[in-house]
Write an enzyme that holds these catalytic residues in place. Structure first.
Site, PDB file in Angstrom:
ATOM      1  CB  SER A 251     -30.956  54.761  20.080  1.00  0.00           C
ATOM      2  OG  SER A 251     -31.321  55.388  18.855  1.00  0.00           O
ATOM      3  CE  LYS A 252     -29.855  59.087  26.428  1.00  0.00           C
ATOM      4  NZ  LYS A 252     -28.860  59.909  27.146  1.00  0.00           N
ATOM      5  NE  ARG A 253     -29.887  56.384  15.616  1.00  0.00           N
ATOM      6  CZ  ARG A 253     -30.427  55.818  14.558  1.00  0.00           C
ATOM      7  NH1 ARG A 253     -31.251  56.517  13.793  1.00  0.00           N
ATOM      8  NH2 ARG A 253     -30.178  54.570  14.245  1.00  0.00           N
TER       9      ARG A 253
END
Length: 470
Positions: A251-253
């Site tokens: 994911s983006k994190r």
């Protein structure tokens, strides 16, 4: 295989090129290059509502930054609509496709009834022509979709380049929509992804399709369409997804962002290629290797069957190795670009190259390198804590002596070192006490490489002015 190897990458411009697609592009590119084949870029833009020109531009820019040169393309599916409609017309004539007049409400009702019975929701074939079957009357004012007449019996089997033999029963597959409804009576609407990709792969003579394993369920449908068209099948290879450090989908994190954000983040394209290639492929225990070595080794074997795990620390380590090995003159424009993002003007000249050479062994990214180099191109602001800890009343007389001595010497590392040594002797100080104080004033931080090497790269007047500011 006797045909010339031809691979492709076919991103959808509904978003930016992310790490998973970049890795797929890399594998496809390296495979084609290994066998002296062709690598094609195709933009799958039939999702008109979500596709954007910004995403197209970013995809092409990311491919350029990674230096994944393509031999043909970019091809755009929306520019090939006439070809798709031509193939659909031939399939309607051959009976391998048909019109379906089910409304969305009827399809919802159909699926709800199937769920209530405990069946798998699927199209029930009510508009599928069969010998002796009486079709419902064509409803007025309902634009039809066009469905592929999938075989009912038998299996679809292929030997996957990554996963090995895969078999799926045709009874698991319903009749796929290959063209959406059209608002123009008598005209075929926009073809769907699973149909367009088949025609593209056929027309572009693609021999190997390397893609993520989220496409495994699409493959039997695409194989059946290719067989209906009398086409030779490509070899399919489905690579497992990239997971985050916690084992969840990237994911983006974790880092699932635009590839070009890694350029801004100070990563070198060669390092990104090196690191991405190790996510799902290996060559023994080799960790750092050149693009040329990758191409020479990448023959489609040693692709992992299990998911790869993103490791930001490992990427930083790999990038750091590349930064250390990169000539100083090649690092200078990259650091100048980082400065430009901060509003700092700096020429990528010999001076900046020498600065890069002094600090690069300490850095994992060009952002970190710019952090170090910035002291030479912008004012510094030592923290109150560093000033209180290191620039004490006890050391200030020695700082004054050092400034006086440096004012009269030739500005070279050797002369600066001699002035520091004389100052230490005159005030009976140990090097860390004087060096830390001088660094805080001149560099804005207490830890740097050797003081003489750091000072030498400053403009003498600037260094003297900072050194006296206590």
């Amino acid at each position: 295989m006797t045909r010339k190897i031809r691979t492709r990458i076919a991103p959808s411009p509904t978003g930016f090129l992310h790490l998973g697609t970049a890795r797929t592009a890399l594998f496809s590119w390296a495979f084609a290059r290994h066998f002296g084949g062709d690598f094609i870029l195709r933009i799958e833009d039939t999702d008109e509502a979500r596709s954007t020109q910004e995403a197209v531009d970013q995809i092409i820019a990311a491919m350029k930054w990674l230096d994944l040169g393509y031999d043909e393309g970019p091809f755009y599916q929306m520019q090939r609509l006439d070809r798709y409609r031509e193939v659909i017309a031939s399939m309607l004539e051959a009976g391998t496709a048909y019109h379906c007049y089910c409304t969305p409400a009827e399809l919802d009702e159909m699926r709800e009834a199937q769920r209530a019975r405990g069946d798998k929701p699927r199209y029930d074939g009510r508009w599928r022509p069969e010998p002796g079957k009486v079709l419902p009357p064509v409803p007025e004012g309902v634009p039809p979709v066009i469905r592929f007449r999938n075989p009912i019996d038998g299996d679809v089997t292929w030997d996957d380049l990554v996963k090995g033999p895969i078999t799926i029963s045709n009874r698991e597959l319903d009749d796929l929509v290959i063209a959406r409804p059209s608002s123009v009576p008598g005209q075929v609407g926009t073809p769907t992804y699973n149909f367009c990709v088949v025609v593209d792969d056929l027309d572009m003579q693609i021999t190997h399709v390397i893609r993520g394993d989220d496409h495994v369920n699409n493959t039997p449908r695409q194989i059946n369409i290719l067989r209906a068209l009398g086409a030779e099948l490509p070899v399919y290879g489905h690579t497992p997804m990239i997971l985050g450090p916690d084992g969840e989908k990237l994911s983006k994190r974790h880092g699932a962002v635009s590839v070009l954000q890694y350029e801004e983040g100070g990563y070198l394209p060669a390092a990104m290629i090196n690191y991405l290639s190790r996510l799902g492929w290996s060559h023994g225990d080799d960790e750092v290797y050149s693009r040329e070595q990758l191409v020479s080794w990448f023959d489609g074997t040693h692709l992992a069957k299990s998911a790869a795990q993103w490791d930001a620390a490992k990427l930083n380590w790999v990038n750091g190795q590349y930064i250390k090995a990169t000539p100083d003159a090649d690092l200078a424009p990259l650091v100048a670009a980082q400065f430009a993002r901060r509003g700092i003007a700096a020429k990528a000249d010999d001076h900046l190259a020498r600065v890069c050479g002094l600090f690069k062994d300490r850095c994992a990214t060009t952002v970190e390198l710019a952090d170090w180099a910035q002291m030479y191109f912008a004012d510094v602001s030592p923290s109150a804590e560093d000033l209180a800890t290191h620039v004490t009343d006890a050391v200030k007389p020695a700082l004054a002596t050092l400034a006086d001595k440096l004012a009269t010497v030739e500005w070279s590392k050797a002369a600066i070192a001699a002035a520091i040594k004389e100052t230490l002797a005159a005030h009976s100080l140990k090097m860390p006490v004087l060096a830390h104080a001088a660094r805080v004033l001149v560099c804005g931080r207490a830890q740097t490489p050797s003081l003489d090497a750091v000072l030498e790269l400053f403009d003498k007047e600037s260094a003297m002015k900072r050194l006296r500011a206590f």
